[in-house]
Design an enzyme around this catalytic site. Structure first.
Site, PDB file in Angstrom:
ATOM      1  N   GLU A   1       8.122  -0.310  -5.228  1.00 16.05           N
ATOM      2  CA  GLU A   1       6.986  -1.535  -5.015  1.00 16.05           C
ATOM      3  C   GLU A   1       6.080  -1.094  -6.191  1.00 16.05           C
ATOM      4  O   GLU A   1       5.770  -2.370  -6.919  1.00 16.05           O
ATOM      5  CB  GLU A   1       6.317  -1.426  -3.875  1.00 16.05           C
ATOM      6  CG  GLU A   1       5.402  -2.576  -3.581  1.00 16.05           C
ATOM      7  CD  GLU A   1       4.562  -2.184  -2.212  1.00 16.05           C
ATOM      8  OE1 GLU A   1       3.531  -2.922  -1.955  1.00 16.05           O
ATOM      9  OE2 GLU A   1       5.198  -1.439  -1.488  1.00 16.05           O
TER      10      GLU A   1
ATOM     11  N   SER B   1       5.801  -7.211  -0.778  1.00 16.48           N
ATOM     12  CA  SER B   1       5.986  -6.025  -1.277  1.00 16.48           C
ATOM     13  C   SER B   1       7.420  -5.574  -1.276  1.00 16.48           C
ATOM     14  O   SER B   1       7.831  -4.831  -2.385  1.00 16.48           O
ATOM     15  CB  SER B   1       5.449  -4.875  -0.032  1.00 16.48           C
ATOM     16  OG  SER B   1       5.785  -4.824   1.207  1.00 16.48           O
TER      17      SER B   1
ATOM     18  N   GLU C   1       8.508  -6.958  -4.586  1.00 19.80           N
ATOM     19  CA  GLU C   1       8.088  -6.168  -5.801  1.00 19.80           C
ATOM     20  C   GLU C   1       9.148  -4.705  -5.761  1.00 19.80           C
ATOM     21  O   GLU C   1       9.429  -4.431  -7.114  1.00 19.80           O
ATOM     22  CB  GLU C   1       6.335  -5.679  -5.723  1.00 19.80           C
ATOM     23  CG  GLU C   1       5.723  -6.895  -5.732  1.00 19.80           C
ATOM     24  CD  GLU C   1       4.136  -6.296  -5.170  1.00 19.80           C
ATOM     25  OE1 GLU C   1       3.356  -6.972  -5.979  1.00 19.80           O
ATOM     26  OE2 GLU C   1       3.775  -5.477  -4.265  1.00 19.80           O
TER      27      GLU C   1
ATOM     28  N   ASP D   1       5.740  -4.137  -9.008  1.00 17.22           N
ATOM     29  CA  ASP D   1       4.078  -4.712  -9.269  1.00 17.22           C
ATOM     30  C   ASP D   1       3.683  -4.699 -10.674  1.00 17.22           C
ATOM     31  O   ASP D   1       3.120  -5.792 -11.301  1.00 17.22           O
ATOM     32  CB  ASP D   1       3.239  -4.075  -8.136  1.00 17.22           C
ATOM     33  CG  ASP D   1       1.813  -4.499  -8.543  1.00 17.22           C
ATOM     34  OD1 ASP D   1       1.245  -5.605  -8.228  1.00 17.22           O
ATOM     35  OD2 ASP D   1       0.916  -3.886  -9.144  1.00 17.22           O
TER      36      ASP D   1
END
Length: 228
Positions: A37, A110, A113, A41
């Site tokens: 994640e 999340s 990501e 991101d």
């Protein structure tokens, strides 16, 4: 199956779909997806920034920053997750499922990501492979939605930051007319917390000027890496 879910390494995809709550209930499963994640991101922030830089050559830094936030905010990433079919593929603990985890925007965003990060690794760290997947998703977001989201509640967002990080004293806006005509005046607003100035903005009325000042304050905080 959506291309984003087509992996050479099935174990890597499974890890990307595995939430901490699942590992807590099934320790033998090993690693959850939080490191992926983190990687995803960073990749999404880079690709969204590059996409906006190329597609909006006439926009300034402040507006590009707001537009990027709108493209990769929790709500939008959750929509992307559903669009590519991640929702019911997430590996969640029983408690998370019971609490509506498959529809939870935070879990959806999340996981999206994490899958982006994993897809990057699965393609030998080839950013072009991820770009080919993500840019069509960015392009699918209607312009009006990006504009509205990028401008929504900037004063409230700044006030919330002040309350979280400084205290209960609300921001103060000093607004004055600086020019224009009687039918088209121009106002300047400065936003302060206590005696410290955080931003300023110009608008065709007091409301627009104050909103611009709040947006400028948020952009300044973002530059200093003080926003979450």
């Amino acid at each position: 199956m959506y291309k984003l879910l087509m992996f050479r390494d099935d174990k890597l995809l499974r890890r990307a779909l595995t939430h901490r709550s699942y590992v807590n209930e099934n320790p033998e499963e090993g690693e959850h997806n939080e490191r992926l994640e983190f990687l995803g991101d960073a990749i999404l922030n880079f690709l969204s920034g590059e996409y906006l830089y190329r597609s909006h050559p006439d926009r300034g830094e402040d507006e590009l920053t707001r537009r990027r936030s709108a493209l990769v905010d929790e709500k939008q990433l959750a929509k992307f997750a559903i669009e590519v079919g991640l929702d019911f593929k997430m590996r969640l603990g029983k408690g998370a499922i019971r609490d509506g985890g498959y529809q939870n925007p935070n879990l959806l965003s999340s996981t999206f990501e994490a899958v982006i990060g994993a897809y990057y690794l699965d393609n030998n760290s080839n950013i072009e492979a991820v770009r080919a997947i993500i840019e069509p998703l960015f392009e699918s977001v209607p312009e009006q939605i990006v504009v509205v989201r990028s401008n929504v509640d900037s004063k409230n967002r700044f006030q919330e930051w002040v309350q979280r990080n400084i205290g209960p004293t609300p921001p103060k806006y000093l607004t004055e007319q600086i020019g224009g005509f009687s039918h088209a005046p121009e106002f300047k607003a400065t936003v302060l917390v206590g005696e410290k100035e955080y931003g300023e903005g110009i608008g065709k009325n007091k409301k627009d000027a104050e909103k611009a000042a709040a947006e400028n304050a948020l952009a300044n905080l973002n530059k200093q890496e003080l926003l979450p």
